[in-house]
Every structure is written in C-alpha cells, then in structure tokens.
Design an enzyme around this catalytic site. Structure first.
Site, PDB file in Angstrom:
ATOM      1  N   GLU A 108      59.977  19.495  40.035  1.00 29.05           N
ATOM      2  CA  GLU A 108      61.598  20.732  40.929  1.00 29.05           C
ATOM      3  C   GLU A 108      62.569  20.609  39.914  1.00 29.05           C
ATOM      4  O   GLU A 108      63.868  21.008  39.636  1.00 29.05           O
ATOM      5  CB  GLU A 108      60.937  20.019  41.919  1.00 29.05           C
ATOM      6  CG  GLU A 108      62.054  21.278  42.851  1.00 29.05           C
ATOM      7  CD  GLU A 108      61.646  22.440  43.345  1.00 29.05           C
ATOM      8  OE1 GLU A 108      61.100  23.599  42.461  1.00 29.05           O
ATOM      9  OE2 GLU A 108      60.853  23.178  44.350  1.00 29.05           O
ATOM     10  N   THR A 160      68.591  30.180  39.333  1.00 31.12           N
ATOM     11  CA  THR A 160      68.987  29.122  40.457  1.00 31.12           C
ATOM     12  C   THR A 160      69.625  28.183  40.251  1.00 31.12           C
ATOM     13  O   THR A 160      70.619  28.748  41.098  1.00 31.12           O
ATOM     14  CB  THR A 160      67.239  28.284  40.979  1.00 31.12           C
ATOM     15  OG1 THR A 160      66.142  29.438  41.274  1.00 31.12           O
ATOM     16  CG2 THR A 160      67.736  26.841  41.791  1.00 31.12           C
TER      17      THR A 160
END
Lengths: 289, 289
Positions: A108, A160
């Site tokens: 991640e 993001t």
C-alpha cells in the site's frame, strides 16, 4: 479508518513456490503494471514475506487484475492483501493476521505513498473493519451486515496523492465533533445492524465536501440514489468511485441504473457493480499442491 | 457526545402536584441555588413540562443536591433530568424518552448556555449513551458494562463556559482523524465489552490537552492511576473532576487513594467517589401517591 470488503470486483492471483530466490511476476491483464517486483505492489509484499520467513526460495505469481488501478476501489490493497495471504499459504501459514496486515501495508505504501491499513484489513478479514491506529497497529473487526453495495467507477483519473493533497491541514472543531458523532453512530449502527442509524450516520462533513469536487456529478448521484431508497454512501477510498449501500438487491440495482444513466448522459464512460459485503476476505479457490 | 451515568454521587428530588399553577422550589442543601423557577435548572424544566402537558396545575419540588455544581460531574444534567422524569411521573407518563431529553435540555441550556444532551441522556436512560446529533436529536444507547469508576473532584472552580472558551475553533486534521479512530474504538469496545480496546481508545487528543491545563496535577493523576491498573480516563465533562475506569473494585479503590493523596499533598481539598456505571438512570425510590 473504516473499511469494507466487496464481493466484486476481485482480482485473481496464482502463486507457486520456486527454487530460485526472488519474485517472478506475470501479468494476465491489460493494465501493464510493472513486472519488476521492487516496483509492483504484490511484488514488494512477496519479497518482504520471503525475507520475513527467512527461506531460500522464490515465489512466482500470476496476476489477473479485475479491479482497475486508480478507481478508489482499493485495487492496490487487493494486490497487497492477496500477495500477503498467498505467500502465507505457500509458506505454511506462518504469519499472524497482524503480520499479514503489516506485510500488505508495504505494498500500500508503494502504491499510495502512505502506509495505511484501511483497505487491506477488510481484504484480509472480510466484512467491515476499523483501524483504530497504525502505530501501534490496532485492528477491530466490526461486523458483516447483509447489505447490498452499488459502486460506480466513472472513468476519470483522480490520483490518490492528488486527492490527499487537496485536503486542508486544519478543520473546524464543530465539523470534527459532528464527524465524531457520525463515526460513532456508524460503528454502533453496523454492530447493532440498526439500518436507520447507519443511514443517518453515513454523512461525511470533512473529507467528502472537499474531495467530491474532483468527481463530476457527485452530488447528483448521491441525491438521486438516496431518493431511490439507498441508505446512503459516499466516495469510495479517495475516488473517483462512489458507493451506495442498500437494504435489498432491487434497490441496489435501481441505484446502479441511476448511476449508469447519469454518467452516460454526461458522456463519461463508467462501470457499475452491484454486489454485497464480502464476509471472508481473500479466498483460496483452488490449490495445485 | 458519549456520556455515562454514575451510581454516585446522586441528587434526591421530591415532587408534588399542587393546585396552584407554576413551580415552587425548596432547596434542602447548602448550595443556595435560586428558588425562582425561571432561574433554576430544575425549575425551567418543570415549567416547560407543565406547559407541554397543557394542564392548569403546578409542581412543588424539594431538591437535595449532592452533586456539587461546577464539578464537571453533570450536576445540572442531574437536576434537569430528574425534573423531567419527576414531572413525567406526576403527569401520568405522558412524555416519550425524546420528550424527556428535549425538556431536560432546557435546563442544561440555562446552566451551561448550550443545549446539549450528552449528560442528560445517560441520566435518563442509564448506562453509556451516544448523542449522534442534537438537530435532529439522535440518541443511541450503547451498553452498560460492569466497570468501576473512580472520580476525583478537586475543589477548584472551572466554569463550563470558560472551559469551552479555551478550545480552539480549528483542529489539525491528523488529530481529528486520530480522535475518530479512538471514538470508533471506544464505541466498539463498549459494545463488545472489549476492555483492552476500551483502554487503548481512552485517549483524547483534541479537548483534553487544552482543558487539562486548567486542572492542577492532571497529568500526574492520569499517569499514576494508569500505572496502578486503571484502564484509562480523562476529564469528566468540562472539569475539574477527573474520572478513571477500572475493571475491578480493588483497582478502583487504589486509584481513589492515589487521587486523594495527590491533591492532599498539594493542598487542594478534594472529594473522591468510587462507584459503578448506573444501568437505570433516574430512579423512583418511593411514591406517596
């Protein structure tokens, strides 16, 4: 902070223990993701898993991504969690749940620049989970209510990192207090399966008003889906996907049609998923061992 | 937002329906609170209850306060909730729980300048309650765990209005996010009776660091109580009282001794209460009807 696992869309990953140390990646999709394990979300997780296990072997993985990267549907978390769980099976279930989350966070971090577990944990555990804290890691499984989830992924790019950047560093205390109430209500609602409370609490007064600016027709989608009976919803991850919860499948399908029509009308290519909450997380479908 | 009801200290209130319209207040304590019903927390609640009921009668109330005003222990909420519940019994249980909370908030507003239900609701319902929202009122009963509560009331004055004023209007998003995690953890902890989670979540990074400045020895009290085995705690209401939760009575008593010693040593008069969570709220002890 709160995350939930969806039944669909999902990725398929095939793992094989190989004699040569290191990680070999084969992609079986159209996304052209890096096959250099150091630059691949699943790759860095597998490398870390091998290192943690301390064995002199390698892993070959074939990845068929069906969750589009950059959708806000947790595509990177799916790769990372899948890799951690896959490695663990290959290596003889040597890792704890916390180990798996810690390993997957390495992926991640590569994808988003931030080590967070909000998406990884529901992928690994299933259902709805709370990450109370990252340092130290504090995982709280909450519930797996029988709700239907409709998601629309409009084909626009919201990275993001951009979505994070437009957030203000400070927020009004009165908004923060309202949000505390809603999060507390959401947790209590999920745990008691109190659908009215879930619906009333599905209101984000801090992040959504800022990030939704990047998503065309966001307000219209939300309003019309709620008018059609959806319990509520919001931005999925950092967008651009939007999710809506519904109490039954009919409503969830109607909501999907509304989403599709809105984006079709304004000429934005879109994908709609009507699905449920995944109670199990990453699943082993077959083993050739 | 989250509130809990204590077994002790408590007030005693006696109600009587009288023929003459209006409210008559008699105090049976040393606090010299106003007997003019318009200026008395219980008084305004009783007046509102009579008006809402639309009857041409009056109420006489005798109040024996044992919860010191200005302690942060919800003294005004106790008067307000007691008055609402008392009036309701006299008038034949005509009010819903929401009516009772709305009525009692009139008293809370008189006392603190703010219409809030965080203290009133646990007084009325017992246990631990969440007020998700005031407009519209959204009450969520959470749980009544078998925990012990130790409270110290150091005899210094912190007026609620002052304690509110020193809060900043804006907070850091990263702190707000941490607080969301802790509140979610606290709700899940109370509902699952997960004492470890409750303990880890009993951390206020927003309000406590600011308000605790007004409370002498706050950090020392908290640290030493936790070292002695308390699960955690914080400022009670807007202070100056401090509460600590413990899993068993022995620890709760030890914690009380520690609190007492700290304030005795620095020469601040103090009251310590070792009690439990009140599961029932306002109780009717005897009726002369």
């Amino acid at each position: 902070m709160l995350g939930l696992a969806l039944k669909e869309p999902y990725d398929i990953m095939e793992f094989e223990l190989i004699d040569e140390p290191g990680v070999v990646i084969q992609n079986r999709d159209q996304f052209n993701l890096p096959t250099d394990p150091e630059k691949n979300v699943a790759g860095v997780v597998l490398l870390a898993a091998l290192e943690k296990a301390g064995i002199n072997k390698g892993i070959k993985v074939t990845i068929e991504k069906r969750i589009k990267p950059g959708s806000g549907l947790g595509s990177s978390a799916a790769s990372a969690a899948g890799a951690a769980v896959g490695a663990n099976k290959l290596l003889g279930n040597i890792f704890s749940t916390e180990d798996l989350v810690q390993l997957a966070m390495i992926g991640e971090k590569l994808a988003t620049g931030v080590k967070h577990a909000d998406n990884i944990t529901p992928c690994i555990l299933g259902g709805i989970t709370l990450i109370r804290s990252i340092h130290p890691l504090d995982i709280v499984p909450l519930a797996s209510p029988d709700l239907f989830v409709t998601v629309v992924h409009p084909q626009i790019e919201v990275r993001t990192a951009d979505a994070r950047q437009i957030l203000r560093k400070q927020v009004y205390l009165k908004d923060a207090i309202k949000q505390w109430g809603n999060i507390a209500g959401l947790v209590a609602g999920f745990m008691n399966n109190d659908r009215g409370l879930i619906s009333r609490s599905l209101e984000d007064v801090i992040i959504e008003p800022v990030r939704s600016i990047l998503i065309p027709a966001f307000d219209e989608v939300k309003l019309r889906c709620k008018e059609a009976g959806a319990m509520g919803g919001g931005i999925s991850g950092s967008g651009p996907s939007i999710f809506m919860l519904s109490e039954n499948e009919d409503t969830a399908r109607t909501v999907g049609d509304i989403m599709k029509n809105i984006y079709d009308e304004i000429g934005i290519e879109n994908y709609v998923y009507v699905t449920t909450i995944n109670k199990n997380g990453v699943e082993e479908t077959a083993s050739r061992e």
